[in-house]
Write an enzyme that holds these catalytic residues in place. Structure first.
Site, PDB file in Angstrom:
ATOM      1  N   GLU A  25      22.462  -0.044  27.619  1.00  0.00           N
ATOM      2  CA  GLU A  25      21.679  -0.674  28.689  1.00  0.00           C
ATOM      3  C   GLU A  25      22.379  -0.704  30.040  1.00  0.00           C
ATOM      4  OE1 GLU A  25      20.441  -4.560  27.382  1.00  0.00           O
ATOM      5  OE2 GLU A  25      19.026  -3.737  25.945  1.00  0.00           O
ATOM      6  N   GLU A  32      17.492  -1.431  19.469  1.00  0.00           N
ATOM      7  CA  GLU A  32      17.546  -2.899  19.403  1.00  0.00           C
ATOM      8  C   GLU A  32      16.139  -3.454  19.498  1.00  0.00           C
ATOM      9  OE1 GLU A  32      19.968  -4.982  22.265  1.00  0.00           O
ATOM     10  OE2 GLU A  32      21.699  -3.681  21.932  1.00  0.00           O
TER      11      GLU A  32
HETATM   12  C1  FCB Z   1      20.483  -6.756  24.758  1.00  0.00           C
HETATM   13  C2  FCB Z   1      21.959  -6.466  24.554  1.00  0.00           C
HETATM   14  C3  FCB Z   1      22.527  -7.096  23.306  1.00  0.00           C
HETATM   15  C4  FCB Z   1      21.979  -8.477  23.060  1.00  0.00           C
HETATM   16  C5  FCB Z   1      20.476  -8.475  23.129  1.00  0.00           C
HETATM   17  C6  FCB Z   1      19.838  -9.815  22.855  1.00  0.00           C
HETATM   18  O1  FCB Z   1      20.179  -6.686  26.113  1.00  0.00           O
HETATM   19  O2  FCB Z   1      22.171  -5.083  24.487  1.00  0.00           O
HETATM   20  O3  FCB Z   1      23.923  -7.080  23.408  1.00  0.00           O
HETATM   21  O4  FCB Z   1      22.536  -9.360  23.941  1.00  0.00           O
HETATM   22  O5  FCB Z   1      20.053  -8.015  24.385  1.00  0.00           O
END
Ligand code: FCB
Length: 456
Positions: free
Chosen positions: A178, A366
């Site tokens: 990210e 994620e």
């Molecule tokens: C994302 C991050 C991860 C975690 C989640 C909730 O932005 O990559 O490390 O904090 O959010």
């Protein structure tokens, strides 16, 4: 600990409905789980430094110990195996491997990651390595960190080392986690490490991260035989607050900033300057050869989605003239982070990224949710997280059925951990952690995930 097998709601999908080659896993990050912040010769990272100022983090907390994964990796990976999880994404702590960020390697750091990788492989778990999940060595930050163009040399050398050290056994690689978040929160808003602010930090950080994203890919291609190389992006469906032209325009700018800024240059499209004029100022940081050096042919793109954003026009927000209308003001279901629960967003993002020419494969690297969890009689019953995961997974399935190129899904996250500026308050894990005793407890959602994955 073998998870028992409770019956779960009316979720009818099976993992096999996604195809036998669909990848199911869990994601973590070094600073959030490892602890052991000063073990052996580990160097300081920007998160070690940033958390020293107690005002930066909820209740002044830090990742000094967190889940103590540095000492408990073996039990945790065995637990993962018992939950039928076959893909584990974790990141390398740059300052654990190279304490000063460049130069001398740490034997202890190398040893640690070798042990983690080896135990994964022994357990039949595929390791997925993220090279950079936000914890830059402090020694490099002192030289300007991501704002200094020398980061290209530092990152290149670091990547080469990692590829050479672990590439014989690790074939799945993610270059950056990210970049929009670590440049935006860390170098524009100052709410994440290293706490820098303003465009004069943000723009060079963005440009150097874009270059490193491609450079990292190229170095891995050179050093790791048969590697599958990707990188990840945070993304949220952007909905205009109204159909008024100014809100629609505001939402277009937010989309350019939040969803398009890093992917488009890597595909050879350059920065989305047309929709976000302020990016013209980036020119100052660019060299003629950069346009082509921002491009890399990734094997997969990791998309990380949690929510959608509703955006409206605002005079008061500099550069962007748009602002997010918080979910709490919109009377919609939210998680503990005040993020709207909006499963369709994950489908919308798969579809948006899928429409780019040149993307080979998408993987959800994620997705997950924080809700308040309580331990009751040795159990954590978390119906909201369970339903969140199921509803989002249904949307992933819908995308798959429509023929969009989606090839995998990783839950954020395996175990409750240090959630950056929010500290330990939001728990995202499939496994509950008691941070005093380090006792792990599989939540209902974790039991469900493990039964979902059984026989896959
Ligand atoms: C994302 C991050 C991860 C975690 C989640 C909730 O932005 O990559 O490390 O904090 O959010």
């Amino acid at each position: 600990m073998t998870p028992s097998n409770p019956t779960f709601s009316n979720f009818e999908l099976k993992a096999s409905d996604f195809g036998s080659d669909f990848i199911w896993g869990v994601s973590t990050a070094a600073y959030q789980i490892e602890g052991a912040h000063n073990s052996a010769d580990k160097g300081e990272s920007i998160w070690d430094r940033f958390t020293r100022n107690k005002k930066n983090i909820y209740q002044g907390q830090n990742g000094h110990i967190t889940c103590d994964f540095y000492n408990r990796y073996k039990e945790d990976i065995l637990l993962m195996r018992s939950m039928n999880i076959r893909h584990f994404r974790f990141s390398l702590s740059w300052s654990r491997l190279i304490p000063e960020g460049q130069g001398q390697l740490s034997i202890d750091g190398i040893d640690f990651y070798n042990r983690v990788i080896d135990i994964c492989l022994e357990c039949g778990i595929t390791p997925w390595i993220t090279l950079y999940h936000w914890d830059l060595p402090q020694a490099l930050e002192e030289k300007g960190g991501w704002t200094n163009r020398n980061i290209l040399n530092w990152f290149e050398a670091y990547t080469r080392q990692c590829g050479q050290l672990f590439g014989d056994r690790v074939k799945h690689w993610i270059v950056l986690n990210e970049p929009m978040v670590f440049t935006g929160a860390g170098y524009f808003l100052g709410v994440h490490a290293p706490g820098k602010k303003g465009l004069r930090n943000f723009l060079p950080a963005v440009h150097h991260a874009t270059l490193c994203q491609a450079l990292g890919g190229k170095v891995l291609r050179d050093t790791v035989e048969k590697a599958l190389i990707g990188t990840t992006f945070s993304c949220s469906q952007i909905t205009p607050y109204s159909q008024k032209e100014k809100d629609v325009k505001a939402s277009r700018k937010a989309d350019a900033l939040l969803n398009r800024l890093f992917i488009e240059p890597s595909l050879g499209m350059g920065y989305p300057v047309k929709d976000l004029k302020v990016l013209r100022r980036m020119e100052k940081h660019q060299k003629p050869e950069d346009q082509k050096n921002m491009i890399f042919d990734f094997d997969f793109i990791g998309i990380q989605n949690y929510t959608r954003e509703v955006v409206k026009h605002s005079f008061t927000v500099p550069y962007l003239r748009s602002k997010i209308v918080n979910a709490t003001k919109r009377n919609v279901p939210t998680t503990l982070m005040d993020w709207e629960v909006y499963p369709k967003s994950i489908h919308a993002m798969i579809s948006q990224f899928n429409s780019y020419e040149g993307i080979k494969k998408l993987i959800i690297t994620e997705n997950g949710a924080a809700f308040e969890d309580n331990v009751l009689n040795g159990e954590v019953h978390d119906p909201e997280r369970l339903s969140y995961l199921q509803e989002y997974i249904k949307e992933v399935h819908r995308a798959k059925e429509e023929g969009l190129g989606i090839a995998g899904y990783f839950v954020w996250t395996f175990i409750d951990n240090f959630e950056w500026a929010e500290g330990f308050y939001p728990r995202f894990g499939l496994v509950h952690n008691n941070f005093k005793t380090q006792k792990r407890l599989i939540k209902t959602s974790g039991k469900w995930y493990s039964s979902f994955l059984k026989n896959h």
